[in-house]
Design a protein around this motif. Structure first.
Motif, mmCIF file in Angstrom:
data_model
loop_
_atom_site.group_PDB
_atom_site.id
_atom_site.type_symbol
_atom_site.label_atom_id
_atom_site.label_comp_id
_atom_site.label_asym_id
_atom_site.label_seq_id
_atom_site.Cartn_x
_atom_site.Cartn_y
_atom_site.Cartn_z
ATOM 1 N N VAL A 29 55.458 56.149 56.483
ATOM 2 C CA VAL A 29 54.468 55.279 57.117
ATOM 3 C C VAL A 29 53.691 54.585 56.007
ATOM 4 O O VAL A 29 53.091 55.245 55.157
ATOM 5 N N ALA A 30 53.721 53.258 55.996
ATOM 6 C CA ALA A 30 53.017 52.485 54.963
ATOM 7 C C ALA A 30 51.708 51.942 55.522
ATOM 8 O O ALA A 30 51.669 51.377 56.615
ATOM 9 N N ARG A 31 50.654 52.110 54.761
ATOM 10 C CA ARG A 31 49.329 51.632 55.119
ATOM 11 C C ARG A 31 48.826 50.720 54.013
ATOM 12 O O ARG A 31 49.427 50.624 52.947
ATOM 13 N N ARG A 32 47.702 50.068 54.246
ATOM 14 C CA ARG A 32 47.135 49.194 53.218
ATOM 15 C C ARG A 32 45.727 49.653 52.867
ATOM 16 O O ARG A 32 45.039 50.279 53.679
ATOM 17 N N ALA A 33 45.311 49.335 51.646
ATOM 18 C CA ALA A 33 43.967 49.720 51.198
ATOM 19 C C ALA A 33 43.464 48.708 50.192
ATOM 20 O O ALA A 33 44.233 48.018 49.522
ATOM 21 N N ARG A 34 42.151 48.645 50.091
ATOM 22 C CA ARG A 34 41.503 47.827 49.062
ATOM 23 C C ARG A 34 40.191 48.495 48.667
ATOM 24 O O ARG A 34 39.657 49.335 49.387
ATOM 25 N N GLY A 35 39.687 48.123 47.507
ATOM 26 C CA GLY A 35 38.381 48.603 47.075
ATOM 27 C C GLY A 35 38.251 50.108 47.049
ATOM 28 O O GLY A 35 39.108 50.830 46.522
ATOM 29 N N ALA A 36 37.165 50.608 47.656
ATOM 30 C CA ALA A 36 36.887 52.042 47.658
ATOM 31 C C ALA A 36 37.972 52.830 48.392
ATOM 32 O O ALA A 36 38.227 53.994 48.057
ATOM 33 N N GLN A 37 38.609 52.198 49.365
ATOM 34 C CA GLN A 37 39.692 52.874 50.083
ATOM 35 C C GLN A 37 40.833 53.230 49.127
ATOM 36 O O GLN A 37 41.395 54.319 49.193
ATOM 37 N N TRP A 38 41.165 52.281 48.268
ATOM 38 C CA TRP A 38 42.243 52.519 47.308
ATOM 39 C C TRP A 38 41.849 53.607 46.320
ATOM 40 O O TRP A 38 42.665 54.466 45.972
ATOM 41 N N VAL A 39 40.615 53.603 45.868
ATOM 42 C CA VAL A 39 40.137 54.633 44.943
ATOM 43 C C VAL A 39 40.231 56.008 45.599
ATOM 44 O O VAL A 39 40.706 56.975 44.998
ATOM 45 N N GLY A 40 39.799 56.106 46.863
ATOM 46 C CA GLY A 40 39.871 57.376 47.565
ATOM 47 C C GLY A 40 41.293 57.860 47.755
ATOM 48 O O GLY A 40 41.582 59.056 47.633
ATOM 49 N N ALA A 41 42.207 56.934 48.034
ATOM 50 C CA ALA A 41 43.606 57.306 48.218
ATOM 51 C C ALA A 41 44.180 57.916 46.941
ATOM 52 O O ALA A 41 45.051 58.787 46.996
#
Length: 260
Positions: A103-115
Motif C-alpha cells: 500500500v503506497a501513501r504520500r507524505a510531506r513536511g512533518a509527516q515525512w519526518v515522522g514516517a
C-alpha cells in the motif's frame, strides 16, 4: 505474484563465506510467496506500507520516485534485519509467506519526518525519496503511517531519457494508466521478483549498487516485445490481483535484468 527464474543470466562459480548471510536471505526471497488466502480477521491481513515523499511546492519526477520505491521495497526484503535471527524476520516472513500486498501513501513536511521514525528503509534517487516499511497486519499500522493519505495526489509522466545500460529496467504498462501510488506498489513487486529470479551472485552485485534501477513507461508496441521476453525467460512480469485500479491478472510491470 509468484516465483520466477531467469534464463541466460550468469552466476559466479562460488559464493564467498562473507556472503552466506545474504545468500540465506536471497534463498528465502527466491522461494516465492505463499499465496494463501486472507485470514478470517480482516485486521490480520498482511501488507507492506510504502510512503512516497511528495512535497507540495517542489514535487519529484515521477520516474525517479518510482525508482526509489522499487529499490526501497526490495531493500527491506534483503536487509540483514529481515534475515535469519534478525529483528524484522518474523514480521517479514508472516507477510512474504501469505498473500503479498503493498500500500503506497504520500507524505510531506512533518509527516515525512515522522514516517522516517518507523522501521523501514528509505531510498533517495536524484532527490526523489520513498520509504518501504517492515510489513505487518493492516489492523496494527503505526499511527504515523495510518494517517497518511493513500490517494489524491498524482505526478505527471516525465521523460527521463534512455535508461542507464548498466541498470535493470522496470517497464510499466502505460496502457493501464496507473496512478503513481499504484505504480509504486507494482514496481515494488517487480524489484522483489527480479531479485529472487537472479542468481545469488548477481543479486548481491545489485545489492552493492543499493538496488538502483530504471523505471520507464512502455507503449503497446514495446510492451508486446517485452511480453515475448517474459515468455523466453529473459524477464519477469508482475500480474496484479486486481484489488484496485486494474483488472485481475493484468500484467502491470516487466522487469528486465541488467546485462552481465
Amino acid at each position: 505474484m509468484g516465483s520466477a527464474e531467469l534464463s541466460g543470466v550468469g552466476t559466479d562459480p562460488e559464493i564467498r563465506d562473507d556472503q552466506a548471510a545474504f545468500a540465506a536471505r536471497h534463498a528465502e526471497l527466491a522461494r516465492g510467496y505463499g499465496g494463501s488466502g486472507d485470514p478470517d480477521d480482516p485486521a490480520m491481513v498482511q501488507a507492506m506500507q510504502m510512503v512516497l515523499h511528495i512535497p507540495k511546492s517542489d514535487p519529484p519526477a515521477r520516474s525517479a520516485l518510482l525508482e526509489a520505491a522499487a529499490a526501497a521495497a526490495v531493500a527491506v526484503c534483503l536487509d540483514p534485519r529481515s534475515g535469519p535471527g534478525g529483528e524484522w524476520e518474523s514480521r517479514y516472513l508472516a507477510w512474504k509467506r501469505a498473500r503479498i500486498r503493498k500500500v503506497a501513501r504520500r507524505a510531506r513536511g512533518a509527516q515525512w519526518v515522522g514516517a522516517g521514525e518507523v522501521d523501514g528503509v528509505t531510498v533517495d534517487v536524484d532527490g526523489a525519496q520513498a520509504r518501504a516499511f517492515v510489513p505487518g497486519p493492516v489492523g496494527a499500522i503505526d499511527q504515523r503511517i495510518r494517517k497518511l493519505q493513500i490517494g489524491g495526489t498524482d505526478l505527471e509522466h516525465d521523460e527521463p531519457g534512455p535508461p542507464d545500460p548498466d541498470l535493470p529496467v522496470l517497464w510499466v504498462n502505460a496502457a493501464l494508466e496507473m496512478s503513481v501510488g499504484k505504480a509504486a506498489a507494482q514496481v515494488g513487486h517487480a524489484s522483489m521478483l527480479l531479485a529472487g529470479a537472479l542468481p545469488v551472485a548477481a543479486a548481491a552485485r545489485w545489492a552493492e549498487r543499493e538496488f538502483r534501477c530504471a523505471v520507464r513507461d512502455a507503449e503497446p508496441r514495446q510492451w508486446s516485445h517485452l511480453v515475448a521476453e517474459v515468455a523466453a525467460g529473459r524477464a519477469v512480469a508482475v500480474r496484479d490481483a486486481g484489488f484496485t485500479e486494474v483488472a485481475p491478472g493484468s500484467m502491470t510491470v516487466i522487469a528486465v535484468p541488467a546485462p552481465r
